[in-house]
Design an enzyme around this catalytic site. Structure first.
Site, mmCIF file in Angstrom:
data_model
loop_
_atom_site.group_PDB
_atom_site.id
_atom_site.type_symbol
_atom_site.label_atom_id
_atom_site.label_comp_id
_atom_site.label_asym_id
_atom_site.label_seq_id
_atom_site.Cartn_x
_atom_site.Cartn_y
_atom_site.Cartn_z
ATOM 1 N N SER A 185 0.828 -1.217 0.000
ATOM 2 C CA SER A 185 0.000 0.000 0.000
ATOM 3 C C SER A 185 0.857 1.260 0.000
ATOM 4 O O SER A 185 1.720 1.422 0.858
ATOM 5 C CB SER A 185 -0.873 0.068 1.263
ATOM 6 O OG SER A 185 -1.649 -1.071 1.384
ATOM 7 N N HIS B 269 -3.820 0.564 -4.198
ATOM 8 C CA HIS B 269 -3.271 -0.586 -4.903
ATOM 9 C C HIS B 269 -3.709 -0.495 -6.364
ATOM 10 O O HIS B 269 -4.895 -0.551 -6.653
ATOM 11 C CB HIS B 269 -3.773 -1.893 -4.309
ATOM 12 C CG HIS B 269 -3.119 -2.256 -3.016
ATOM 13 N ND1 HIS B 269 -3.472 -1.676 -1.842
ATOM 14 C CD2 HIS B 269 -2.127 -3.127 -2.725
ATOM 15 C CE1 HIS B 269 -2.717 -2.192 -0.868
ATOM 16 N NE2 HIS B 269 -1.897 -3.071 -1.380
ATOM 17 N N HIS C 236 -5.982 -9.285 -0.901
ATOM 18 C CA HIS C 236 -5.904 -9.489 0.550
ATOM 19 C C HIS C 236 -7.044 -10.391 1.019
ATOM 20 O O HIS C 236 -8.107 -10.410 0.410
ATOM 21 C CB HIS C 236 -6.025 -8.154 1.289
ATOM 22 C CG HIS C 236 -4.944 -7.173 0.974
ATOM 23 N ND1 HIS C 236 -4.993 -6.355 -0.129
ATOM 24 C CD2 HIS C 236 -3.789 -6.883 1.623
ATOM 25 C CE1 HIS C 236 -3.902 -5.608 -0.150
ATOM 26 N NE2 HIS C 236 -3.157 -5.901 0.893
ATOM 27 N N TYR D 219 -8.807 -9.810 3.611
ATOM 28 C CA TYR D 219 -9.914 -8.983 4.112
ATOM 29 C C TYR D 219 -10.865 -8.520 3.008
ATOM 30 O O TYR D 219 -11.955 -8.041 3.281
ATOM 31 C CB TYR D 219 -9.400 -7.783 4.930
ATOM 32 C CG TYR D 219 -8.502 -6.816 4.199
ATOM 33 C CD1 TYR D 219 -8.995 -5.956 3.220
ATOM 34 C CD2 TYR D 219 -7.144 -6.738 4.502
ATOM 35 C CE1 TYR D 219 -8.170 -5.067 2.559
ATOM 36 C CE2 TYR D 219 -6.311 -5.854 3.850
ATOM 37 C CZ TYR D 219 -6.828 -5.018 2.884
ATOM 38 O OH TYR D 219 -6.003 -4.145 2.229
ATOM 39 N N GLU D 220 -10.437 -8.673 1.757
ATOM 40 C CA GLU D 220 -11.345 -8.332 0.657
ATOM 41 C C GLU D 220 -12.349 -9.459 0.418
ATOM 42 O O GLU D 220 -13.248 -9.315 -0.416
ATOM 43 C CB GLU D 220 -10.545 -8.085 -0.626
ATOM 44 C CG GLU D 220 -9.643 -6.863 -0.543
ATOM 45 C CD GLU D 220 -8.693 -6.780 -1.733
ATOM 46 O OE1 GLU D 220 -9.127 -6.341 -2.806
ATOM 47 O OE2 GLU D 220 -7.513 -7.153 -1.579
ATOM 48 N N ALA E 298 2.989 -2.171 3.957
ATOM 49 C CA ALA E 298 2.851 -1.129 4.964
ATOM 50 C C ALA E 298 2.466 -1.848 6.250
ATOM 51 O O ALA E 298 1.669 -2.785 6.212
ATOM 52 C CB ALA E 298 1.754 -0.159 4.554
ATOM 53 N N MET F 49 -1.430 -6.938 7.254
ATOM 54 C CA MET F 49 -2.507 -7.810 6.773
ATOM 55 C C MET F 49 -2.150 -8.516 5.468
ATOM 56 O O MET F 49 -3.027 -8.876 4.679
ATOM 57 C CB MET F 49 -3.783 -6.980 6.580
ATOM 58 C CG MET F 49 -4.205 -6.205 7.825
ATOM 59 S SD MET F 49 -5.581 -5.105 7.480
ATOM 60 C CE MET F 49 -5.598 -4.097 8.990
ATOM 61 N N SER F 50 -0.858 -8.691 5.220
ATOM 62 C CA SER F 50 -0.462 -9.340 3.957
ATOM 63 C C SER F 50 0.814 -10.153 4.180
ATOM 64 O O SER F 50 1.105 -10.557 5.292
ATOM 65 C CB SER F 50 -0.226 -8.264 2.881
ATOM 66 O OG SER F 50 0.922 -7.493 3.192
ATOM 67 N N ASN G 49 2.750 3.698 10.836
ATOM 68 C CA ASN G 49 2.077 4.261 12.018
ATOM 69 C C ASN G 49 2.479 3.479 13.264
ATOM 70 O O ASN G 49 2.772 2.286 13.167
ATOM 71 C CB ASN G 49 0.545 4.160 11.832
ATOM 72 C CG ASN G 49 0.110 2.717 11.572
ATOM 73 O OD1 ASN G 49 0.259 2.192 10.461
ATOM 74 N ND2 ASN G 49 -0.381 2.061 12.601
ATOM 75 N N HIS H 80 -6.626 4.767 7.676
ATOM 76 C CA HIS H 80 -5.957 4.257 6.466
ATOM 77 C C HIS H 80 -5.279 5.398 5.690
ATOM 78 O O HIS H 80 -4.195 5.217 5.137
ATOM 79 C CB HIS H 80 -6.972 3.522 5.581
ATOM 80 C CG HIS H 80 -6.375 2.927 4.339
ATOM 81 N ND1 HIS H 80 -5.378 1.966 4.369
ATOM 82 C CD2 HIS H 80 -6.610 3.173 3.018
ATOM 83 C CE1 HIS H 80 -5.041 1.650 3.121
ATOM 84 N NE2 HIS H 80 -5.765 2.365 2.290
HETATM 85 N N1 HPA Z 1 -2.129 -2.730 11.680
HETATM 86 C C1 HPA Z 1 -2.332 -3.627 10.699
HETATM 87 N N2 HPA Z 1 -1.993 -3.400 9.442
HETATM 88 C C2 HPA Z 1 -1.410 -2.221 9.151
HETATM 89 C C3 HPA Z 1 -1.172 -1.232 10.122
HETATM 90 C C4 HPA Z 1 -1.558 -1.511 11.466
HETATM 91 O O1 HPA Z 1 -1.379 -0.703 12.390
HETATM 92 N N3 HPA Z 1 -0.585 -0.186 9.494
HETATM 93 C C5 HPA Z 1 -0.473 -0.533 8.187
HETATM 94 N N4 HPA Z 1 -0.966 -1.761 7.968
#
Ligand code: HPA
Length: 274
Positions: free
Chosen positions: A32, A63, A85, A87-88, A115, A213-214, A237, A249
């Site tokens: 991302s 993406h 992903h 989650y999709e 990310a 998440m990947s 973050n 996000h």
């Molecule tokens: N958690 C999960 N996935 C992420 C995060 C997070 O804080 N930041 C970027 N992808």
């Protein structure tokens, strides 16, 4: 994994062999906000995922959904700008379809980028973390189901998912490019909600430095096929609860874009050395 799945992977690989003059030995999956690397490749051939047979669509903002083949510092590289992903709503074989295709195309080295949230409190937004190992908390494994021996063995070893040789190359590339890198453990969750502060404390306790998440499913599948894997997380973050602020996000995307110059310099230096 059904033989039908193998046939779909082969159909996509056959299609791409017809489009690419030559298949590079290295491929990079861009996470991302990290897609800029693909935009800078020389003599690039772009293939939208929608044109590749059976290739899953990626629907997330940030993406692109394009396979780009071009040269970075005169080395040819295949890049996937955008990934599917869990989650999709995709199952794990669908999430790892692209990785399977890369393996069947003959790619030898797979660089997975993402990310991620920083669990390690010494990480700040913009920290680039070499993944030394991962923890799979996605609740499943992409190899669940009948094993297709044409891909790999039933019980693949996961002692060294992220090749020590490649991790050492990153350190060398980073100092040559004047970019700082850290090392750590990536934990993969399936999302899409971010973690709670209690979950982050738990993840820190079990040894994780970054959460995302990947990457984990793709790394497992790549090892199943015998590819060498390198993983790099861009910490976008502080993870939930590290600071008394909610996560967005948009901030993740913004932080990834801010570090994109350094990230590209690092990737270029890595590609030149692999
Ligand atoms: N958690 C999960 N996935 C992420 C995060 C997070 O804080 N930041 C970027 N992808």
């Amino acid at each position: 994994m059904t033989s039908d799945y193998f046939d779909r992977v082969e159909a996509a690989a056959r299609f791409l062999r017809g489009r690419l003059a030559e298949v590079p030995s290295i491929a990079v999956v861009l996470g991302s906000g990290l897609g800029a690397f693909a935009e800078r490749l020389d003599g690039a051939l772009r293939v939208p995922y929608t044109e590749i047979p059976h290739w899953p669509a990626s629907t997330v903002v940030g993406h692109a959904g394009t396979l780009v083949c071009g040269a970075s510092a005169s080395r040819r590289v295949l890049t996937l700008a955008g990934r599917a992903h869990v989650y999709e709503g995709h199952d794990l074989p669908t999430v790892t379809f692209g990785t399977r295709v890369l393996g069947r195309l003959g790619v030898k080295t797979l660089v997975l980028t993402n990310a991620a949230g920083g669990i390690n409190t010494s990480f700040t937004p913009g920290t680039l973390m070499v993944i030394d190992d991962h923890i799979n908390l996605m609740g499943s494994n992409p190899l669940v189901g009948p094993n297709d021996e044409r891909f790999g063995v039933r019980f693949p070893d996961m002692t060294e998912v992220y090749a020590p040789r490649l991790r050492a190359i990153v350190d060398e590339a980073a100092s040559a490019a004047g970019v700082a890198v850290r090392h750590g453990i990536y934990v993969g969750l399936h999302g899409p909600s971010y973690e709670t502060p209690a979950e982050i404390r738990f993840l820190r306790t079990i040894g994780a430095d970054a959460v995302g998440m990947s990457t984990v499913p793709e790394a497992i599948v790549a090892r199943h096929m015998g590819l060498d894997v390198l993983g790099i997380s861009c910490i976008t973050n502080p993870a939930a609860g590290v600071l008394p602020e909610p996560l967005h996000h948009d901030e993740v995307m913004e932080a990834a874009r801010r570090v994109s110059g350094e990230f590209m310099a690092l990737l270029e230096a890595i590609v030149a050395r692999v």
